[in-house]
Enzyme design. Structure first.
Site, PDB file in Angstrom:
ATOM      1  CG  ASP A  57     -76.997 -28.907  13.242  1.00 41.40           C
ATOM      2  OD1 ASP A  57     -77.267 -28.767  14.446  1.00 41.40           O
ATOM      3  OD2 ASP A  57     -77.508 -29.788  12.533  1.00 41.40           O
ATOM      4  CD1 TRP A 113     -88.880 -28.420  14.607  1.00 42.58           C
ATOM      5  CD2 TRP A 113     -90.060 -27.353  13.051  1.00 42.58           C
ATOM      6  NE1 TRP A 113     -90.000 -27.924  15.216  1.00 42.58           N
ATOM      7  CE2 TRP A 113     -90.741 -27.267  14.287  1.00 42.58           C
ATOM      8  CE3 TRP A 113     -90.626 -26.754  11.925  1.00 42.58           C
ATOM      9  CZ2 TRP A 113     -91.962 -26.607  14.408  1.00 42.58           C
ATOM     10  CZ3 TRP A 113     -91.840 -26.106  12.062  1.00 42.58           C
ATOM     11  CH2 TRP A 113     -92.500 -26.023  13.294  1.00 42.58           C
ATOM     12  CG  ASP A 114     -82.775 -30.629  16.876  1.00 42.37           C
ATOM     13  OD1 ASP A 114     -83.398 -31.620  17.287  1.00 42.37           O
ATOM     14  OD2 ASP A 114     -81.532 -30.517  16.960  1.00 42.37           O
ATOM     15  CG  MET A 115     -89.085 -30.698  20.061  1.00 38.50           C
ATOM     16  SD  MET A 115     -89.023 -31.667  21.548  1.00 38.50           S
ATOM     17  CE  MET A 115     -89.446 -33.284  20.974  1.00 38.50           C
ATOM     18  CG  ASN A 116     -82.220 -30.991  20.637  1.00 40.24           C
ATOM     19  OD1 ASN A 116     -82.048 -32.141  20.252  1.00 40.24           O
ATOM     20  ND2 ASN A 116     -81.874 -29.945  19.928  1.00 40.24           N
ATOM     21  CB  CYS A 172     -84.101 -33.190  13.785  1.00 40.61           C
ATOM     22  SG  CYS A 172     -82.724 -33.646  14.851  1.00 40.61           S
ATOM     23  CG  ASP A 228     -78.560 -36.877  17.733  1.00 38.12           C
ATOM     24  OD1 ASP A 228     -78.748 -36.392  16.614  1.00 38.12           O
ATOM     25  OD2 ASP A 228     -78.764 -36.250  18.797  1.00 38.12           O
TER      26      ASP A 228
HETATM   27  C1  DGJ Z   1     -79.739 -32.711  18.105  1.00 36.71           C
HETATM   28  C2  DGJ Z   1     -79.717 -33.159  16.686  1.00 36.71           C
HETATM   29  O1  DGJ Z   1     -80.187 -34.456  16.581  1.00 36.71           O
HETATM   30  C3  DGJ Z   1     -78.316 -33.017  16.144  1.00 36.71           C
HETATM   31  O2  DGJ Z   1     -78.245 -33.497  14.832  1.00 36.71           O
HETATM   32  C4  DGJ Z   1     -77.923 -31.567  16.207  1.00 36.71           C
HETATM   33  O3  DGJ Z   1     -78.724 -30.809  15.353  1.00 36.71           O
HETATM   34  C5  DGJ Z   1     -78.022 -31.061  17.628  1.00 36.71           C
HETATM   35  N1  DGJ Z   1     -79.318 -31.335  18.196  1.00 36.71           N
HETATM   36  C6  DGJ Z   1     -77.753 -29.580  17.696  1.00 36.71           C
HETATM   37  O4  DGJ Z   1     -77.990 -29.073  18.931  1.00 36.71           O
END
Ligand code: DGJ
Length: 738
Positions: free
Chosen positions: A367, A478-481, A527, A549
């Protein structure tokens, strides 16, 4: 399935064995809606379904057409400002500042199969015989705008897929201020509105509201479909439940800002609108240019909500998701995020993977934290090269070590983001979304890259593709935060800034498209801080998504139950994590964590080395169980039985296509003293078959399990002494074999 045009009566009828959709060309040349619902037989003339009458205070079309008030007509693609006062599907801003349109019927075309939508995710056919598409073309005589409404009906599916295509055939520049994917006028308002809403770690909770005169809506202005609301709503009759009654689902295949709205008018007609959110949308349409809306899907059920969901599950599993992994049971994975966060090196990762392999896990996912200067979430995003201090052999090196263990290797990216502390930002500070002369807000210490720009997408693509070519990577998360703020692209002129949100999502789709085409065997999991972009748009590229999460087994019941109204089990990322749970500090039994996570793609999100030997043995049994049943669980027919939104017990089940195997999950939140006897009525079984309940000496016929029910009384309520004593957060799995 059929699509017929009755020339004499000017009526279109799309129908299959399940549903009918009927439209007509209205006397004023517009397109009118007559019926959507359970299939009815075709006939030449449905004109009696057109209701119109003169009403005091209504404005009307002309003295000759005095009953023609658009306010009181059910329409297919309405505009505002002539005689309709409801919110419209379309708004076109013209060079002289006017906003009226007059959408006159022009022509129609019926094609076998379903044409692709350029640059956008959409349902598809593999053979032309699976579907037929009607394209009705309307034209505004003043501006020359040509509007093509597309309707696809599928064989054996209770759905209509809709989208709209625009071409400016006139000579003046137009602006689309609103271009909804779907507009639907339903003849009454005797419905309840179901929406799937929440927030980070509490996504897609079912909320029910009554329709009343006025407007009710959900949507997103955050740049992604969002944790807060899902681009999916249901209208159901008040008496409809999981097993019976009428319901219509509206689902938008889109990952950006959206609006889903119901307006009940003064005669109790309900207008549903669904599409790109008009508040952040303004598309400049130069003469000769085109615009395509996202696709919206309408699903109908005359026999309850489970049937509605199953219709969508099957469509999205088989004709929205694509590629190598579409029909394949998903690998059981271990993800190091909750095991290590940023605190790892290569040996620690291999240690985690080694124990996981010993327990039967198939895929190790590295991750966040492996790249650039990323040792916390303040730095590194945008620099997609391995941190050699942590991973001396780079990504290729660790992938080799994982493969040598006999596992596959997966990797996390957050392609759309950049930290200020990164080489990418230092080289291209103008590549972020940012309004000139204004400050740029942060989210998780990061900025959003301007994915509306081709060169930005090219640059990220080059870094990701290089790694995928060099290293044995079998899976990408593939995340997007963070959400988008101060949305503005330095690369577009002032009069195209209203395009940026949509162009951003087109950039995301473009990158997904390039990577999934070049690396067709890589499994993509979408994600967005958990489930902030859990929508059908991404399902087209990534056949699974990280549902939330929140990995707590109790909270997950609501999240997965709510998600199941639209989305199939095969796309719900669900993992067993450590206790006390990292989001809630709650302790739940290991078996309950697995019993919930089985109903998804299944994996682990902890360091198995830290479990006791007995727990490790239990994990081995869990993995063996999932390997035996994952095909059934992920691709069987899913039924909701008892809702976590209504009580202390949740239950759901899956049944194999041949109905010979079924698994029911039963989950309890709090233990109850001296509890009443209880039972659940199962669904979807063959009434004629006799099922053995695995692990017991009991057998039951399907009709008994579905009508009398399965007895689920607590071990401590005086009857079922053969089960373990019940406790808080208890759960059971019942496996039935015919
Ligand atoms: C948010 C994701 O939902 C988590 O599972 C993890 O990948 C974190 N970001 C990592 O920064």
């Amino acid at each position: 399935m059929h699509i017929v045009f009755h020339k004499n009566t000017k009526i279109f009828h799309l129908y299959n064995h399940e549903i009918s959709y009927i439209m007509t060309i209205l006397p004023n040349g517009h397109l009118g809606q007559l019926y959507f619902g359970k299939a009815i037989r075709d006939r030449e003339d449905f004109s009696h379904l057109l209701e119109e009458s003169f009403r005091t205070t209504s404005s009307y079309f002309s003295e000759e057409l005095s009953t023609m008030s658009l306010e009181h007509l059910k329409q297919e693609y309405p505009v505002y400002g002539t005689t309709d006062y409801r919110e419209p599907a379309l708004e076109v801003i013209q060079a002289d500042g006017s906003r009226l349109s007059d959408l006159q019927y022009d022509s129609y075309q019926i094609t076998p199969g379903k044409p692709k939508l350029s640059g956008l995710p959409a349902t598809y056919t593999e053979h032309d015989e699976e579907a037929m598409t009607l394209i009705v073309t309307l034209k505004d005589p003043v501006t020359g705008l040509k509007i093509s409404l597309s309707y696809t009906i599928f064989k054996g599916r209770s759905v209509i897929a809709r989208s709209v295509h625009f071409i400016n055939e006139g000579t003046e520049t137009l602006h689309l201020g609103r271009a909804m994917s779907l507009s639907m006028d339903l003849p009454d308002c005797n419905y309840e509105w179901l929406q799937f809403s929440g927030v980070w770690a509490r996504e897609r909770h079912l909320k029910t509201r009554n329709l009343e005169p006025g407007i009710l809506s959900v949507g997103s202005l955050r740049g992604s479909s969002s944790h807060e609301h899902n681009p999916f709503v249901i209208l159901k009759r008040p008496n409809t439940d999981e097993t019976q009654g009428e319901a219509i689902g509206f689902s938008l295949i889109y990952s950006g800002n959206f609006l889903a709205q119901a307006e009940v008018d003064n005669q109790n007609v309900t207008r549903i609108l669904m599409g790109i959110h008009p508040d952040t949308f303004d598309w400049k349409l130069l003469p000769g240019t085109e615009f395509q809306t996202p696709e919206a899907v309408m699903a109908y059920s005359g026999s309850g909500l489970n049937r509605l969901s199953q219709t969508l599950h099957s469509l999205y599993q088989k004709r929205l998701a694509r590629g190598y992994w579409r029909d394949r049971p998903r690998p059981i994975l271990i993800n190091n995020w909750e095991a290590t966060y940023f605190d790892f090196n290569e040996d620690r990762l291999v240690d985690i993977a080694g124990k996981a392999k010993e327990c039967g896990v198939e895929l190790f996912v590295l991750d966040d934290g492996w790249f650039g200067a990323r040792r916390s979430d303040y730095a590194g995003l945008g620099d997609w090269t391995a941190n050699r201090d942590l991973l001396p052999g780079g990504i290729a090196g660790i992938a080799e070590r994982i493969e040598a263990l006999g596992m596959k290797f997966g990797l996390w990216f957050e392609p759309e983001m950049v930290n200020e502390d990164s080489d990418l930002y230092r080289a291209h500070p103008d590549w972020i979304l940012r309004t000139p002369r204004r400050r740029a807000s942060l989210g998780r210490h990061q900025y959003v890259l301007d994915f509306s720009r081709r060169e930005v997408v090219d640059c990220i693509h080059a870094m990701m593709a290089k790694l995928l070519r060099e290293a044995k990577i079998s899976y990408i998360k593939w995340d997007m935060n963070r959400y988008i703020t101060e949305c503005y692209s330095a690369a577009l002129p002032a009069d195209q800034q209203g395009e940026v949100f949509h162009r951003y999502i087109l950039g995301v789709y473009d990158l997904y498209d390039r990577l999934t085409s070049e690396f067709p065997h890589v499994l993509f999991e979408s994600c967005a801080s958990g489930g902030a972009r859990f929508d059908p748009g991404l399902l087209y590229y990534a056949p699974q998504g990280w549902t939330s999460d929140d990995t707590d087994a109790i909270e997950r019941q609501k999240i997965q139950y709510g998600t199941s109204y639209c989305y199939p089990v095969s796309c719900m990322g669900s993992h067993v994590s450590a206790v006390p749970n990292h989001q809630l500090n709650r302790n739940t039994p290991l078996y309950t964590r697995a019993n919930v996570a089985y109903f998804g793609t299944f994996g682990y999100e902890l360091d198995l080395n830290k479990l006791t030997v007995e727990e490790q043995e239990e994990v081995k049994r869990q993995i063996a169980f999932m390997k035996e049943y994952r095909e059934l669980i992920q691709f069987g027919t899913f039924y909701r039985l008892l809702s976590p939104f209504e009580g202390n017990i949740t239950s759901w089940m899956v049944v194999s296509p041949d109905k010979k195997t079924a698994i029911a999950g039963w989950y309890k939140i709090l233990n109850q003293v001296n509890a009443p006897f209880s039972r659940i009525r199962l669904q979807g079984l063959d009434p004629e078959l006799c099922y053995h309940l695995e692990g017991s000496n009991q057998s039951f016929y399907g009709d008994e399990l579905m009508n009398v029910g399965l007895f689920t009384s607590d071990a401590m309520c005086g009857k079922s002494g053969d089960r373990r004593p019940s406790c808080d957060f208890d759960s059971r799995l019942y496996v039935f074999k015919a």
